[in-house]
Design a protein around this motif. Structure first.
Motif, PDB file in Angstrom:
ATOM      1  N   PRO A  38     111.678 -26.432-107.719  1.00 59.74           N
ATOM      2  CA  PRO A  38     110.273 -27.258-108.727  1.00 59.74           C
ATOM      3  C   PRO A  38     109.304 -27.357-107.176  1.00 59.74           C
ATOM      4  CG  PRO A  38     112.629 -27.674-109.263  1.00 59.74           C
ATOM      5  CD  PRO A  38     112.805 -26.895-108.407  1.00 59.74           C
ATOM      6  N   ALA A  39     109.961 -27.592-106.446  1.00 61.75           N
ATOM      7  CA  ALA A  39     109.063 -28.778-105.728  1.00 61.75           C
ATOM      8  C   ALA A  39     108.442 -26.801-104.319  1.00 61.75           C
ATOM      9  CB  ALA A  39     109.820 -29.649-104.419  1.00 61.75           C
ATOM     10  N   GLN A  40     108.406 -26.127-104.467  1.00 61.20           N
ATOM     11  CA  GLN A  40     108.024 -25.415-103.860  1.00 61.20           C
ATOM     12  C   GLN A  40     107.529 -24.036-104.492  1.00 61.20           C
ATOM     13  OE1 GLN A  40     107.828 -25.821 -99.836  1.00 61.20           O
ATOM     14  NE2 GLN A  40     109.718 -27.023-101.072  1.00 61.20           N
ATOM     15  N   ASP A  41     106.466 -24.445-105.208  1.00 59.20           N
ATOM     16  CA  ASP A  41     105.781 -23.921-106.205  1.00 59.20           C
ATOM     17  C   ASP A  41     104.868 -22.677-105.330  1.00 59.20           C
ATOM     18  OD1 ASP A  41     106.875 -24.243-108.759  1.00 59.20           O
ATOM     19  OD2 ASP A  41     105.546 -25.484-109.103  1.00 59.20           O
ATOM     20  N   LYS A  42     103.900 -23.646-104.759  1.00 62.62           N
ATOM     21  CA  LYS A  42     103.064 -22.777-104.048  1.00 62.62           C
ATOM     22  C   LYS A  42     103.560 -22.019-103.077  1.00 62.62           C
ATOM     23  CE  LYS A  42      99.994 -24.551-100.221  1.00 62.62           C
ATOM     24  NZ  LYS A  42      98.902 -24.780 -99.487  1.00 62.62           N
ATOM     25  N   LEU A  43     104.466 -22.147-102.333  1.00 62.42           N
ATOM     26  CA  LEU A  43     105.436 -20.953-101.357  1.00 62.42           C
ATOM     27  C   LEU A  43     105.554 -19.909-102.707  1.00 62.42           C
ATOM     28  CD1 LEU A  43     106.303 -19.919 -98.899  1.00 62.42           C
ATOM     29  CD2 LEU A  43     108.879 -21.267 -99.808  1.00 62.42           C
ATOM     30  N   SER A  44     105.847 -20.445-103.563  1.00 60.16           N
ATOM     31  CA  SER A  44     107.032 -19.051-104.235  1.00 60.16           C
ATOM     32  C   SER A  44     105.978 -17.986-104.906  1.00 60.16           C
ATOM     33  CB  SER A  44     107.420 -19.876-105.454  1.00 60.16           C
ATOM     34  OG  SER A  44     107.939 -19.024-106.939  1.00 60.16           O
ATOM     35  N   ARG A  45     104.568 -19.190-105.563  1.00 58.63           N
ATOM     36  CA  ARG A  45     103.130 -18.499-105.900  1.00 58.63           C
ATOM     37  C   ARG A  45     102.469 -17.197-104.537  1.00 58.63           C
ATOM     38  NH1 ARG A  45     101.514 -22.879-107.772  1.00 58.63           N
ATOM     39  NH2 ARG A  45     100.430 -23.600-107.026  1.00 58.63           N
ATOM     40  N   GLU A  46     102.979 -17.657-103.229  1.00 54.71           N
ATOM     41  CA  GLU A  46     102.112 -17.061-102.224  1.00 54.71           C
ATOM     42  C   GLU A  46     102.782 -15.606-102.067  1.00 54.71           C
ATOM     43  OE1 GLU A  46     101.276 -18.466 -97.278  1.00 54.71           O
ATOM     44  OE2 GLU A  46     101.729 -19.783 -99.048  1.00 54.71           O
ATOM     45  N   MET A  47     104.563 -16.293-101.920  1.00 54.57           N
ATOM     46  CA  MET A  47     105.616 -15.187-101.929  1.00 54.57           C
ATOM     47  C   MET A  47     105.747 -13.988-102.610  1.00 54.57           C
ATOM     48  SD  MET A  47     109.178 -16.656-100.262  1.00 54.57           S
ATOM     49  CE  MET A  47     109.919 -14.773 -99.805  1.00 54.57           C
ATOM     50  N   LYS A  48     105.365 -14.828-103.977  1.00 52.48           N
ATOM     51  CA  LYS A  48     104.853 -13.104-105.264  1.00 52.48           C
ATOM     52  C   LYS A  48     103.313 -12.796-104.512  1.00 52.48           C
ATOM     53  CE  LYS A  48     104.591 -13.127-110.246  1.00 52.48           C
ATOM     54  NZ  LYS A  48     103.838 -13.775-111.261  1.00 52.48           N
ATOM     55  N   GLN A  49     102.883 -13.303-104.166  1.00 51.61           N
ATOM     56  CA  GLN A  49     101.211 -12.593-104.029  1.00 51.61           C
ATOM     57  C   GLN A  49     101.304 -11.880-102.638  1.00 51.61           C
ATOM     58  OE1 GLN A  49      98.420 -15.487-103.229  1.00 51.61           O
ATOM     59  NE2 GLN A  49      98.221 -16.295-105.608  1.00 51.61           N
TER      60      GLN A  49
END
Length: 625
Positions: free
Chosen positions: A208-219
């Motif tokens: 949950p605390a790594q939403d930003k990293l998750s979105r960046e990886m997905k992009q």
């Protein structure tokens, strides 16, 4: 005082027990905090894999890099122990990662006609019975009529040219000689990075605390997928691909700093390994198939030449030929026999022989071909003359021979691979291409009933010296004068020869240049011997002919000096140039024939020097100069 002394003495043990309990509780609290901390630090370090960050390691073998770095979690291991630990893990994973591939490459024994054919056969007879002799791996290939393969694979196939040569023959030599620069190295690197990112993304998405990293990886994953869907080579990649690759590297490095699901990473990396292995094997098999197709198929230019000559034969006015029957059957002349379906090849053989002859007037060439190529052959030798030599073209299918198979067959070629025993500790694989007579050769005594001696030339030879000395040879009652190849003895082929009586130390003889005593042939009834052996064998058409030839000529070979003929110009890149220049006859045995684009470049000019360069049909059909 007394009671006070007693009371003070009673409280002291209680206080000591209380202090011990407090210290024990504090110790448990500290341990409960330290143990998870140590575990998390070890878990965290175990996934700081430089194998994923390094582009080179990721592209080459991500599985090994992953396992190597995970071994850091194993405590108190020396450097040697760690290496052994890594190798042990690789061995345990390898069967599951490539089990299908390994199963395909696993050698098998075949039983042919009651004879068990192994992967290897000894190269030569051992003087000591207890000595272990290396074994040979023969593969049969019928040069003209299509391949008759009996494949004997090594235990595994890797990037070594020796193992590859066992399985794919001269294709591996040709591939190495014509190796091209990769045009999709960056594309492959992007695919590797995409797989690694996909392996880490599911775990990062659950934090949950790594939403930003998750979105960046997905992009980044979506961007790479879009790029790879539109490109197949490096030239098609966008100009900013290097920056995108750096961004992906940074995202992957950050993802590795968090604990990840081992099973997910392992599953993705196994997919990479399996897909890469399958793709590599597919392309290897496809390339080898196309190579063999190019070898067995007549080039378009030669097919055009044959068609143009056939049409021209029927369009030309019928010329009244002088009667040459007496010359065709005169035993006092030098008679050469060529079995061929190739106009240019047979022409080069005749031209080279005539050009080096001291007297060409006594030379008579008999070209035996099939009905499909008969008129093209006939027209070519009407249009082209060779000094004072006589050329006769025969359609073998039209001969009036009783109880005989009149279908033209060319010499049968073996590919034999075996371990060299010269230096056992570093034994290397050697490959030789052998050639023997086919069924058509055993018709010679019936076709040429009035002749006593003929010289048989394969259509893949070039003559460099006068051959007239062959007609004065005293063959001592032998039937076939041939050059032997003593690097291969009959003992190497015992899996095919079976329990039949033969000299194990006898050298294999070669077709290409053969002096045939037809009178002696008829006396020993060699054709009958060959036919009887052929009926006993049931190993496939090409293989049966070859084995029957080897057994038929037992004790009937007159050994010619090695200087008469040099073999290997159709497969061996390492022949000595001085030996080539000294040889009387050059034999292009092997797959890389000089009239093919696959021919070995440094040997092709010896053949091209004797090819007719002036015929107009050559230029009209784009026959390469």
């Amino acid at each position: 005082m007394k009671s006070g002394g007693v009371g003070g003495g009673g409280n002291a043990p209680t206080k000591r027990r209380w202090r011990g309990l407090v210290l024990g509780v504090l110790g448990l609290v500290l341990l409960s905090m330290l143990v998870p901390l140590v575990f998390l630090l070890g878990f965290h370090n175990g996934f700081q894999s430089p194998g994923f960050v390094s582009e080179q390691s990721s592209a080459s073998n991500p599985i090994r890099g992953y396992i190597k770095d995970s071994s850091r979690d194993t405590p108190d291991l020396s450097e040697g122990d760690q290496s052994r630990h890594v190798d042990d893990l690789v061995r345990r994973l390898a069967p599951t990662l490539s089990k299908d591939i390994f199963k395909k490459s696993k050698p098998k024994e075949e039983t042919i006609g009651g004879v068990t054919v192994h992967d290897d056969v000894p190269r030569k007879a051992s003087p000591a019975p207890a000595k272990k002799v290396p074994r040979v791996s023969p593969t049969i290939n019928t040069r003209a009529d299509g391949p008759t393969h009996i494949t004997k694979n090594p235990k595994y196939v890797d990037e070594s040219g020796k193992q590859c040569e066992l399985k794919y023959g001269s294709f591996c030599l040709w591939r190495q000689e014509h190796k091209e620069e990769m045009k999709d190295s960056m594309v492959k690197k992007l695919k590797d990075k995409l797989f690694v990112a996909r392996a880490y993304y599911p775990t990062i998405a659950k934090l949950p605390a790594q939403d930003k990293l998750s979105r960046e990886m997905k992009q980044n994953i979506q961007e790479f997928e879009r790029i790879l869907s539109e490109t197949s080579t490096d030239a098609d990649l966008p100009s900013q691909v290097q920056k995108k690759l750096q961004k992906m590297d940074a995202v992957i490095a950050r993802a590795k700093s968090f604990p990840v699901d081992c099973n997910n990473v392992d599953k993705k990396l196994r997919q990479i390994f399996d897909m890469t292995e399958d793709e590599a094997n597919f392309h290897m098999r496809q390339s080898s198939f196309l190579y063999q197709l190019a070898v067995q198929t007549m080039p378009k230019s030669l097919h055009c030449l044959s068609m143009r000559l056939t049409v021209d034969y029927f369009k030309s006015p019928s010329d009244v030929e002088l009667s040459l029957t007496e010359k065709y059957m005169d035993p006092a002349l030098q008679h050469y026999v060529i079995f061929s379906k190739n106009v240019l090849a047979s022409s080069a053989v005749i031209n080279s022989t005539v050009m080096h002859a001291k007297e060409s007037v006594n030379q008579v060439f008999h070209v035996l071909t099939n009905g499909q190529n008969y008129y093209a052959m006939k027209q070519w030798f009407i249009r082209n003359t060779y000094k004072e030599a006589t050329v006769r073209v025969l359609n073998i299918e039209a001969l009036n021979l009783e109880n005989q198979n009149l279908e033209l067959s060319l010499p049968v070629e073996f590919r034999v691979s075996f371990h060299s025993v010269d230096n056992p500790p570093v034994a290397q694989m050697r490959t030789e291409y052998l050639s023997t007579f086919s069924h058509s050769h055993y018709l010679l005594p019936q076709i040429f009933q009035n002749l006593k001696r003929v010289v048989v030339l394969d259509d893949d030879v070039i003559v460099q010296q006068d051959l007239s000395a062959l007609w004065s040879l005293n063959m001592g009652g032998k039937v076939n004068g041939a050059v032997q190849m003593c690097s291969v003895r009959l003992n190497l082929l015992k899996s095919y020869l079976g329990e039949r009586s033969f000299d194990k130390n006898s050298c294999v003889w070669m077709s290409g240049l053969n002096v045939i005593d037809l009178d002696k042939w008829r006396e020993v009834d060699l054709t009958e011997t060959y036919g009887r052996l052929l009926k006993e064998l049931s190993m496939g058409e090409g293989l049966s002919e070859a084995v029957a030839s080897l057994l038929s000529f037992q004790d009937l070979i007159y050994v010619l000096d090695d200087a008469w003929a040099l073999s290997g110009l159709g497969y061996d890149y390492g022949l000595d140039i001085k030996a080539i220049k000294r040889a009387a006859v050059l034999h292009y045995n092997g797959n890389m024939k000089p009239w093919l684009d696959l021919g070995i470049p440094k040997y092709r000019h010896y053949w091209k020097n004797f090819r007719n360069q002036e015929d107009q049909f050559l230029s009209e059909c784009n026959v390469s100069p």
